[in-house]
Write an enzyme that holds these catalytic residues in place. Structure first.
Site, PDB file in Angstrom:
ATOM      1  N   THR A 122       0.861  -1.185   0.000  1.00  8.90           N
ATOM      2  CA  THR A 122       0.000   0.000   0.000  1.00  8.90           C
ATOM      3  C   THR A 122       0.896   1.233   0.000  1.00  8.90           C
ATOM      4  O   THR A 122       1.614   1.484   0.966  1.00  8.90           O
ATOM      5  CB  THR A 122      -0.901  -0.019   1.245  1.00  8.90           C
ATOM      6  OG1 THR A 122      -1.721  -1.171   1.144  1.00  8.90           O
ATOM      7  CG2 THR A 122      -1.771   1.225   1.327  1.00  8.90           C
ATOM      8  N   GLU A 151      -3.783  -4.445  -3.112  1.00 11.22           N
ATOM      9  CA  GLU A 151      -4.475  -5.655  -2.617  1.00 11.22           C
ATOM     10  C   GLU A 151      -5.654  -5.242  -1.749  1.00 11.22           C
ATOM     11  O   GLU A 151      -5.627  -4.191  -1.099  1.00 11.22           O
ATOM     12  CB  GLU A 151      -3.495  -6.565  -1.871  1.00 11.22           C
ATOM     13  CG  GLU A 151      -2.744  -5.933  -0.701  1.00 11.22           C
ATOM     14  CD  GLU A 151      -3.510  -5.907   0.587  1.00 11.22           C
ATOM     15  OE1 GLU A 151      -4.456  -6.703   0.713  1.00 11.22           O
ATOM     16  OE2 GLU A 151      -3.167  -5.093   1.456  1.00 11.22           O
ATOM     17  N   LEU A 153      -7.102  -7.631   0.491  1.00  4.23           N
ATOM     18  CA  LEU A 153      -7.264  -8.862   1.278  1.00  4.23           C
ATOM     19  C   LEU A 153      -7.575  -8.533   2.731  1.00  4.23           C
ATOM     20  O   LEU A 153      -6.947  -7.650   3.307  1.00  4.23           O
ATOM     21  CB  LEU A 153      -5.972  -9.682   1.242  1.00  4.23           C
ATOM     22  CG  LEU A 153      -5.333  -9.889  -0.128  1.00  4.23           C
ATOM     23  CD1 LEU A 153      -3.982 -10.583   0.033  1.00  4.23           C
ATOM     24  CD2 LEU A 153      -6.260 -10.736  -0.989  1.00  4.23           C
ATOM     25  N   GLU A 155      -7.287  -9.910   6.510  1.00  9.30           N
ATOM     26  CA  GLU A 155      -6.619 -10.945   7.298  1.00  9.30           C
ATOM     27  C   GLU A 155      -7.665 -11.941   7.758  1.00  9.30           C
ATOM     28  O   GLU A 155      -8.776 -11.571   8.114  1.00  9.30           O
ATOM     29  CB  GLU A 155      -5.913 -10.327   8.509  1.00  9.30           C
ATOM     30  CG  GLU A 155      -4.672  -9.584   8.106  1.00  9.30           C
ATOM     31  CD  GLU A 155      -3.875  -9.090   9.301  1.00  9.30           C
ATOM     32  OE1 GLU A 155      -3.987  -9.673  10.390  1.00  9.30           O
ATOM     33  OE2 GLU A 155      -3.143  -8.108   9.115  1.00  9.30           O
ATOM     34  N   ASN A 211     -10.133   1.853   1.771  1.00  8.90           N
ATOM     35  CA  ASN A 211      -9.967   1.603   3.206  1.00  8.90           C
ATOM     36  C   ASN A 211     -10.567   2.734   4.048  1.00  8.90           C
ATOM     37  O   ASN A 211     -11.186   2.491   5.085  1.00  8.90           O
ATOM     38  CB  ASN A 211      -8.488   1.409   3.540  1.00  8.90           C
ATOM     39  CG  ASN A 211      -8.065  -0.044   3.376  1.00  8.90           C
ATOM     40  OD1 ASN A 211      -8.877  -0.893   2.996  1.00  8.90           O
ATOM     41  ND2 ASN A 211      -6.814  -0.348   3.656  1.00  8.90           N
ATOM     42  N   LEU A 253     -21.023  -2.734   8.917  1.00 10.85           N
ATOM     43  CA  LEU A 253     -21.919  -1.945   9.763  1.00 10.85           C
ATOM     44  C   LEU A 253     -22.093  -2.619  11.123  1.00 10.85           C
ATOM     45  O   LEU A 253     -23.143  -2.504  11.736  1.00 10.85           O
ATOM     46  CB  LEU A 253     -23.274  -1.764   9.078  1.00 10.85           C
ATOM     47  CG  LEU A 253     -23.331  -0.756   7.917  1.00 10.85           C
ATOM     48  CD1 LEU A 253     -24.732  -0.683   7.326  1.00 10.85           C
ATOM     49  CD2 LEU A 253     -22.881   0.641   8.362  1.00 10.85           C
ATOM     50  N   HIS A 254     -21.064  -3.352  11.558  1.00 12.20           N
ATOM     51  CA  HIS A 254     -21.131  -3.967  12.889  1.00 12.20           C
ATOM     52  C   HIS A 254     -20.489  -3.017  13.897  1.00 12.20           C
ATOM     53  O   HIS A 254     -19.295  -2.736  13.804  1.00 12.20           O
ATOM     54  CB  HIS A 254     -20.409  -5.315  12.914  1.00 12.20           C
ATOM     55  CG  HIS A 254     -21.015  -6.301  11.969  1.00 12.20           C
ATOM     56  ND1 HIS A 254     -22.243  -6.879  12.204  1.00 12.20           N
ATOM     57  CD2 HIS A 254     -20.602  -6.773  10.780  1.00 12.20           C
ATOM     58  CE1 HIS A 254     -22.546  -7.665  11.203  1.00 12.20           C
ATOM     59  NE2 HIS A 254     -21.572  -7.624  10.317  1.00 12.20           N
ATOM     60  N   ALA A 255     -21.296  -2.567  14.824  1.00 14.21           N
ATOM     61  CA  ALA A 255     -20.755  -1.666  15.855  1.00 14.21           C
ATOM     62  C   ALA A 255     -19.842  -2.465  16.773  1.00 14.21           C
ATOM     63  O   ALA A 255     -20.043  -3.660  16.992  1.00 14.21           O
ATOM     64  CB  ALA A 255     -21.898  -1.050  16.641  1.00 14.21           C
ATOM     65  N   CYS A 263      -4.041  -1.996   8.802  1.00 15.96           N
ATOM     66  CA  CYS A 263      -4.398  -1.240   7.590  1.00 15.96           C
ATOM     67  C   CYS A 263      -5.209   0.020   7.865  1.00 15.96           C
ATOM     68  O   CYS A 263      -4.751   1.126   7.592  1.00 15.96           O
ATOM     69  CB  CYS A 263      -5.167  -2.145   6.641  1.00 15.96           C
ATOM     70  SG  CYS A 263      -4.283  -3.662   6.307  1.00 15.96           S
TER      71      CYS A 263
HETATM   72  C1  UGA Z   1      -8.804  -4.327   5.645  1.00 15.19           C
HETATM   73  C2  UGA Z   1      -9.758  -4.310   4.434  1.00 15.19           C
HETATM   74  O1  UGA Z   1     -11.005  -4.902   4.795  1.00 15.19           O
HETATM   75  C3  UGA Z   1      -9.148  -5.064   3.253  1.00 15.19           C
HETATM   76  O2  UGA Z   1      -9.988  -4.939   2.118  1.00 15.19           O
HETATM   77  C4  UGA Z   1      -7.775  -4.449   2.932  1.00 15.19           C
HETATM   78  O3  UGA Z   1      -7.133  -5.140   1.876  1.00 15.19           O
HETATM   79  C5  UGA Z   1      -6.899  -4.532   4.165  1.00 15.19           C
HETATM   80  O4  UGA Z   1      -7.526  -3.815   5.228  1.00 15.19           O
HETATM   81  C6  UGA Z   1      -5.568  -3.914   3.809  1.00 15.19           C
HETATM   82  O5  UGA Z   1      -5.513  -2.714   3.523  1.00 15.19           O
HETATM   83  O6  UGA Z   1      -4.587  -4.652   3.679  1.00 15.19           O
HETATM   84  P1  UGA Z   1      -8.231  -6.086   7.591  1.00 15.19           P
HETATM   85  O7  UGA Z   1      -7.463  -4.975   8.231  1.00 15.19           O
HETATM   86  O8  UGA Z   1      -7.615  -7.420   7.484  1.00 15.19           O
HETATM   87  O9  UGA Z   1      -8.676  -5.669   6.087  1.00 15.19           O
HETATM   88  O10 UGA Z   1      -9.551  -6.289   8.453  1.00 15.19           O
HETATM   89  P2  UGA Z   1     -11.102  -5.964   8.351  1.00 15.19           P
HETATM   90  O11 UGA Z   1     -11.843  -7.229   8.295  1.00 15.19           O
HETATM   91  O12 UGA Z   1     -11.387  -4.973   7.307  1.00 15.19           O
HETATM   92  O13 UGA Z   1     -11.342  -5.308   9.785  1.00 15.19           O
HETATM   93  C7  UGA Z   1     -10.672  -4.099  10.175  1.00 15.19           C
HETATM   94  C8  UGA Z   1     -11.157  -3.652  11.523  1.00 15.19           C
HETATM   95  O14 UGA Z   1     -12.493  -3.160  11.445  1.00 15.19           O
HETATM   96  C9  UGA Z   1     -11.184  -4.739  12.594  1.00 15.19           C
HETATM   97  O15 UGA Z   1     -10.708  -4.197  13.803  1.00 15.19           O
HETATM   98  C10 UGA Z   1     -12.647  -5.118  12.692  1.00 15.19           C
HETATM   99  O16 UGA Z   1     -13.013  -5.621  13.943  1.00 15.19           O
HETATM  100  C11 UGA Z   1     -13.300  -3.779  12.424  1.00 15.19           C
HETATM  101  N1  UGA Z   1     -14.682  -3.890  11.920  1.00 15.19           N
HETATM  102  C12 UGA Z   1     -14.910  -4.403  10.684  1.00 15.19           C
HETATM  103  C13 UGA Z   1     -15.730  -3.445  12.693  1.00 15.19           C
HETATM  104  O17 UGA Z   1     -15.547  -2.959  13.827  1.00 15.19           O
HETATM  105  N2  UGA Z   1     -17.000  -3.526  12.191  1.00 15.19           N
HETATM  106  C14 UGA Z   1     -17.260  -4.032  10.958  1.00 15.19           C
HETATM  107  O18 UGA Z   1     -18.448  -4.047  10.559  1.00 15.19           O
HETATM  108  C15 UGA Z   1     -16.191  -4.486  10.191  1.00 15.19           C
END
Ligand code: UGA
Length: 432
Positions: A122, A151, A153, A155, A211, A253-255, A263
């Site tokens: 990134t 990317e 992706l 995690e 992001n 949209l999960h609080a 990221c």
């Molecule tokens: C995020 C993006 O979702 C990916 O598309 C991107 O490629 C990646 O960053 C990156 O830039 O490499 P990631 O950091 O692995 O992926 O995790 P997410 O699943 O997006 O969650 C990020 C954070 O948001 C977590 O702390 C999660 O708990 C939180 N979250 C996510 C919420 O609090 N509520 C949600 O509804 C979704």
């Protein structure tokens, strides 16, 4: 196709293995001999479901190998990916591009024949121009092309995300490079994955904008959760009610306790800095960054308020990683929440299925339990910070009998309010 992946961190390793799975020959290169040896021995330096099996399968098929020797790896490479780290530069929030530029210098040193150099890390807008300048010092423009291919992706779901992406973004105007990139991603044509070709700077910005938008969505619903608590509404139903509108969409949209990870926190701050440099005030992203920082502190206060005081009390914490299915502790909300509880006199006992080794590096004075129930035995309250599957169906009667008081604070809304009330648990969650 021979692909060389420079950097065997999270992105490099997952992308390299998945390109091998697509049928290409891939050499993953890293400067760290210990990491390469681990990979050669069949070990995986990160936790990612399904990755180890896929590495094994592709190594056995002869398509995937690991090396510290970039010059040899590059001999017949069609594409070289830069997938090294871009950490936040200490103090100012800009992405640190030292490793990207060092990789570009080295690639330039050993490149021969037409080569496509792809930035997968990134990187802020304009980084591709600098990589092009570095390589251009040693090679004629017709011998190479620098492409941006961000990317997307997540995690914990990275392999599926790589094999079934919503889209692939490729930033280049070089026709030969477009052909190489099309060939690399050809297996995705079967699923009709859109491949979006853009100018390179646009592609670099798409990554940050994506992001930042997702971080904004989360922060928005978190603020709605606060409002729901204040006015007596239910944030899960609000999320469902707005998410069913296709223009809004139900995902992200999960609080909860605020976003963390490697990221969103880093990329939102870096985007604000890019805006500042370009004299554009990204006021929404700035507010998101501030609101998310405040949120973690608010969560600790919520726990303290519920318990009256935490001084001298033992708090059982379930879930430390920034989200489930990873051992990653980077910017995990658990760090801020636990530190604040400790400052207020709490004794912390914690359990996480995967991140306890990592957690030891970021948390002091925490004792670690063998499992979820062991964690809560004799504790004054249970706090769920990360929604691992194994925490979703705890035997609540057992939980009640193990805690000195049946206090459960669920920062991920994984339990139904009605069930908790029926069981006589002093339960609070987020925005309900
Ligand atoms: C995020 C993006 O979702 C990916 O598309 C991107 O490629 C990646 O960053 C990156 O830039 O490499 P990631 O950091 O692995 O992926 O995790 P997410 O699943 O997006 O969650 C990020 C954070 O948001 C977590 O702390 C999660 O708990 C939180 N979250 C996510 C919420 O609090 N509520 C949600 O509804 C979704």
């Amino acid at each position: 196709m021979l692909v060389v992946m420079v950097g065997t961190g999270y992105v490099g390793l997952v992308s390299g293995v998945c390109f091998a799975e697509f049928g290409h020959d891939v050499i993953c290169v890293d400067k760290d001999p210990a990491k390469i040896q681990t990979l050669k021995d069949g070990g995986i330096p990160i936790f990612e479901p399904g990755l180890q099996d896929l590495v094994k399968k592709n190594v056995e098929a002869g398509r995937l190998s690991f090396s510290t020797d970039l010059p040899s790896a590059m001999e017949n490479a069609d594409a070289v990916f830069i997938a090294v780290g871009t950490p936040s530069r200490r103090g100012d929030g800009f992405a640190d591009l030292t490793y990207v530029y060092a990789a570009a210098e080295e690639i330039a040193e050993h490149m021969n024949g037409f080569t496509v150099v792809v930035t997968k890390s990134t990187v802020p807008v304009g980084t591709g121009d600098e990589v092009e300048r570095i390589i251009g010092k040693k090679h004629n423009p017709e011998n190479f092309a620098v492409v941006s291919n961000p990317e997307f992706l997540r995690e914990g779901a990275a392999i599926n995300d790589f094999k079934h992406p919503d889209r692939v973004v490729v930033g280049t105007q070089n026709e030969q490079a477009k052909e190489v990139m099309r060939d690399l991603y050809r297996p995705l044509y079967i699923n009709e994955t859109p491949i979006l070709f853009t100018e390179r700077r646009t592609s670099e910005l798409i990554k940050y904008a994506g992001n930042a938008f997702l971080a904004t969505k989360i922060t928005f619903i978190n603020e709605m959760a606060d409002l729901c608590e204040a006015v007596g509404a239910d944030v899960q139903q609000v999320a469902r009610g707005i998410g069913l509108d296709k223009r809004i969409g139900s995902k992200f949209l999960h609080a909860g306790p605020g976003y963390g990870g490697s990221c969103f926190p880093k990329d939102t701050v870096a985007l604000v800095r890019t805006g500042d440099e370009a004299d554009v005030n990204l006021s929404i992203v700035k507010s998101v960054v501030d609101a998310n920082d405040r949120r973690k502190i608010r969560m600790a206060k919520k726990i303290i308020d519920h318990l009256g005081s935490v001084d001298g009390k033992t708090i059982a914490v379930l879930g430390l990683a920034f989200k489930p299915n990873t051992d990653d502790m980077r910017d995990a909300p658990s760090i801020t929440i636990i530190s604040m509880l400790q400052k207020n006199g709490a004794i912390i006992r914690a359990y996480d299925p995967e991140s306890m080794v990592e957690a030891r590096k970021s948390l002091d004075n925490v004792s670690y339990a063998e499992n979820a129930y062991d964690c809560m035995e004799g504790a004054d309250a249970l706090v769920i910070i990360t929604e691992w599957d194994e925490f979703r169906a705890l035997d609540m009667n057992r939980v009640k009998s193990l805690l000195t008081e049946p206090n459960v604070i669920d920062l991920r809304n994984i339990y139904p309010l009605y069930d908790m009330k029926t069981l006589g648990i002093k339960y609070i969650s987020v925005g309900r």
